[in-house]
Design an enzyme around this catalytic site. Structure first.
Site: not given
Ligand code: FAD
Length: 382
Positions: A123, A126, A131, A157, A271, A339, A342, A366, A369
């Site tokens: 598709f 962009t 964009g 793409i 762990r 995190q 580790g 897509e 934000s």
């Protein structure tokens, strides 16, 4: 209101979950490391009918709906996002425009191969220079006799350069509207058309086992009949495709977020530090509880958006909320899962390292934000 899955939906989720664990998990790390496209996995996904999930049987689909696609995407992304985005882009961005807007002839030409997963489509919206602001499209298509002559370029793409890519749909400026704005249309360009060049794949931070290319069109000629839907409808077409696609990306993000929970629980029990499993510490338990909370609420958001869409109700705002929330919490969960692991979390051999690298694009692709917030604010009348 009932968000519990039907027996059929639960069975689909289970079968994709098993497939992801048994078929995808053992091989994907190597593809990811080597940046190779997992053809054999894709072939098996095709055999399961995943590429035809939301399409009717008359056109070669499985007779399911968009929510079924989302369930499959969530379970795939729980293990790996490269295969999930390959399916998402193939179905939601590749085949769906033909299914929604194509003529019967275009459907007959393309859908059997796309819905069976034998072929993939890209598709092309962009561009290198634009964009989020898709109205800034520079690619042009001029009608010359019974052919469109296309000049321009498209960037990033997905599925556009695999060995099984059959075509891309390309948005192009085809004229000027009476009010002076650009007339945008969508045109089908088959792979191998002279003047259509696919650049080598990008070197990406994540989704490295998926296929992404820059495309150029240099006096590329295709038949006039390759126009998808009516001339000048390009803008409306991609808005519809992207609205739906946001629900699918939200599902994919929820899958990644849930995968982070799965891996963190496992690691927290294995762990040991200071003479006991790290999961015995409430600081670790609370991190995992928060990760589960985020995955759960993001799932409800995409279920809600999908339910509205399938009921034929307005769903633009809910799809944007689902995509914005799910991508945000996917990044959060990937960071926390790393995190918890580790130093091993920073090693590519651990799935959470892949989740971390794959999470960021969810806040970009897509619709970023910021774009989701623009859509929500506009829908609120601002
Ligand atoms: C791996 C990958 C796969 C992709 N696959 C496809 C594909 O198959 N097909 C396709 O067409 N595209 C694809 N894309 C492109 C993707 O959709 C775009 O990258 C995305 O929409 C953002 O566009 P851009 O990169 O041009 O960023 P820009 O639009 O240049 O935005 C840059 C930054 O500015 C912000 N910004 C822009 N305008 C505003 C504003 N008005 N207010 C506030 N902030 C703003 C953005 O949110 C962003 O943070 C893909 C991208 C990637 C990386």
């Amino acid at each position: 209101m009932d968000f519990r899955l039907t027996d059929e939906q639960a069975a689909l989720r289970e079968s994709v979950r098993d497939f992801a664990r048994e078929v995808v998990a053992p091989v994907i790390a190597e593809h990811y490391e080597r940046h190779t496209f997992p053809y054999e996995v894709i072939r098996q996904m095709a055999k399961m009918g995943l590429f035809g999930l939301p399409f009717d049987e008359e056109h070669g689909g499985m007779g399911g709906d968009y929510f079924a696609l989302c369930l499959a995407l969530e379970e795939l992304a729980r293990v790996d996002s490269s295969v999930a985005i390959t399916l998402e882009a193939a179905v939601s961005l590749g085949a769906m425009p033909i299914y929604r807007f194509g003529t019967e002839e275009q459907k007959a030409t393309w859908l059997p191969r796309l819905l069976s997963g034998e072929a993939l489509a890209g598709f092309g919206l962009t561009e290198p220079g634009t964009g989020s602001d898709a109205g800034g499209t520079q690619t042009r298509a001029v009608l010359d006799g019974d052919e469109w002559v296309i000049n321009g370029a498209k960037a990033f793409i997905t599925n556009s350069g695999t060995d099984i890519t059959a075509m891309v749909t390309v948005t192009a400026v085809t004229g000027t509207k009476p009010d002076g704005s650009k007339e945008l249309s969508t045109i089908i360009v088959p792979t191998g058309t002279p003047g259509f060049t696919v650049a080598p794949g990008y070197s990406k931070v994540g989704w490295t086992a998926s296929d992404t290319h820059e495309l150029t069109f240099d006096d590329c000629r295709v038949p006039a009949a390759n126009l998808l839907g009516a001339r000048g409808r390009g803008f409306a077409q991609f808005l519809r495709i992207l609205d739906e696609g946001r629900i699918a990306i939200a599902a994919l993000a929820v899958g990644l977020a849930q995968g982070c929970v799965d891996e963190s629980i496992k690691y927290a029990k294995e762990r040991h530090a200071f003479g006991r499993p790290i999961g015995d510490n409430q600081a670790i338990q609370f991190k995992i509880a928060d990760m589960e909370l985020k995955a759960h609420t993001a799932r409800l958001a995409y279920y809600d958006a999908a339910a509205r869409m399938l009921a034929g109700e307005p769903f633009k705002r809910q799809a944007a909320i689902a995509k914005l929330h799910a991508s945000t919490i996917a990044v959060d969960n990937a960071r926390e899962a790393t995190q918890i692991h580790g130093g091993y979390g920073f090693m590519n051999e651990y799935p959470v390292a892949r989740f971390w690298r794959d999470s960021k694009i969810l806040e970009i692709g897509e619709g970023t934000s910021e774009v989701q917030r623009m859509i929500i604010a506009r829908d609120l009348g601002l």
